[in-house]
Design a protein around this motif. Structure first.
Motif, PDB file in Angstrom:
ATOM      1  N   ALA A 146       1.450  -8.315  -5.169  1.00 25.43           N
ATOM      2  CA  ALA A 146       1.418  -7.634  -3.875  1.00 25.43           C
ATOM      3  C   ALA A 146       1.526  -6.122  -4.004  1.00 25.43           C
ATOM      4  N   TYR A 147       2.084  -5.654  -5.102  1.00 25.20           N
ATOM      5  CA  TYR A 147       2.282  -4.212  -5.297  1.00 25.20           C
ATOM      6  C   TYR A 147       1.220  -3.617  -6.208  1.00 25.20           C
ATOM      7  N   GLY A 177      10.751  -4.347  -3.984  1.00 27.58           N
ATOM      8  CA  GLY A 177      10.794  -5.592  -4.743  1.00 27.58           C
ATOM      9  C   GLY A 177       9.896  -5.634  -5.954  1.00 27.58           C
ATOM     10  N   ASP A 178       9.235  -4.542  -6.268  1.00 32.32           N
ATOM     11  CA  ASP A 178       8.381  -4.467  -7.451  1.00 32.32           C
ATOM     12  C   ASP A 178       9.263  -4.394  -8.704  1.00 32.32           C
ATOM     13  N   ASP A 179       8.682  -4.713  -9.844  1.00 33.08           N
ATOM     14  CA  ASP A 179       9.370  -4.606 -11.122  1.00 33.08           C
ATOM     15  C   ASP A 179       9.747  -3.143 -11.371  1.00 33.08           C
ATOM     16  N   ASN A 212       0.807  -1.214   0.000  1.00 30.85           N
ATOM     17  CA  ASN A 212       0.000   0.000   0.000  1.00 30.85           C
ATOM     18  C   ASN A 212       0.844   1.269   0.000  1.00 30.85           C
ATOM     19  N   THR A 213       2.009   1.231  -0.607  1.00 29.21           N
ATOM     20  CA  THR A 213       2.838   2.417  -0.708  1.00 29.21           C
ATOM     21  C   THR A 213       2.113   3.509  -1.471  1.00 29.21           C
ATOM     22  N   VAL A 214       2.099   4.700  -0.908  1.00 27.42           N
ATOM     23  CA  VAL A 214       1.528   5.855  -1.595  1.00 27.42           C
ATOM     24  C   VAL A 214       2.581   6.935  -1.678  1.00 27.42           C
ATOM     25  N   ALA A 242      -3.761   7.657  -4.492  1.00 29.20           N
ATOM     26  CA  ALA A 242      -4.400   6.421  -4.064  1.00 29.20           C
ATOM     27  C   ALA A 242      -3.737   5.276  -4.837  1.00 29.20           C
ATOM     28  N   ARG A 243      -4.193   4.056  -4.661  1.00 24.31           N
ATOM     29  CA  ARG A 243      -3.516   2.904  -5.253  1.00 24.31           C
ATOM     30  C   ARG A 243      -3.880   2.628  -6.701  1.00 24.31           C
ATOM     31  N   GLY A 244      -4.994   3.072  -7.177  1.00 25.63           N
ATOM     32  CA  GLY A 244      -5.450   2.734  -8.522  1.00 25.63           C
ATOM     33  C   GLY A 244      -4.758   3.514  -9.613  1.00 25.63           C
TER      34      GLY A 244
END
Length: 159
Positions: A52-53, A63-65, A3-5, A43-45
């Motif tokens: 997970a990301y 760890g995301d691409d 949930n990184t913003v 927000a996340r969208g």
């Protein structure tokens, strides 16, 4: 850290509370309306990260691409009408370090994690060409602005 913003601020007029901008939901602070600064939290969208990301992860450090993170950052920049090369990111460490960002720092950390401003949890600038960016997951982003001196500060207020 799924949930990184991101909290970013740029030298543009504020728009208020939750709104949709170029396919992204952003939350602004009404206190900044009418001032020569815009501050918001995404927000996340609206992003391209998966798993997970999922969606609009803006952190290279979880760890995301990296290609997905870069595209997500490009989308945020486009949504606010900024150039990603004007963003300044710092290596956040849950400390008390503050860095002053100037035009020479633009692009720091925007395209790769190893290019960010050295360790700090607050970025401050007087340069309207600089877009300050603070990442927050389980921490609170704080934005400070002095409309007389035109000083902007973005703080990763954690733990």
């Amino acid at each position: 850290m799924a949930n990184t913003v991101d909290t970013a601020a740029a030298g543009r007029p504020a728009g208020g509370a939750l709104r949709r901008v170029a396919g992204l939901d952003v939350l602004g602070w009404p206190a900044f309306e009418g001032l020569a600064v815009e501050a918001f939290v995404t927000a996340r969208g609206g992003g391209v990260s998966v798993g997970a990301y999922e969606s609009l992860n803006l952190s290279f450090s979880v760890g995301d691409d990296p290609g997905a993170v870069l595209e997500n950052r490009r989308r945020v920049a486009a949504a606010i009408g900024a150039d990603l090369g004007n963003f300044v990111f710092t290596r956040q460490v849950h400390g008390a370090g503050v860095r002053v960002a100037s035009a020479e720092d633009r692009g720091s950390g925007a395209f790769a994690v190893d290019q960010q401003v050295p360790e700090a949890d607050a970025l401050v600038t007087t340069d309207s060409s600089v877009v300050l960016a603070i990442l927050a997951a389980d921490c609170v982003p704080v934005v400070l602005y002095d409309p007389v001196a035109h000083v902007l500060g973005c703080v990763h207020s954690g733990w």
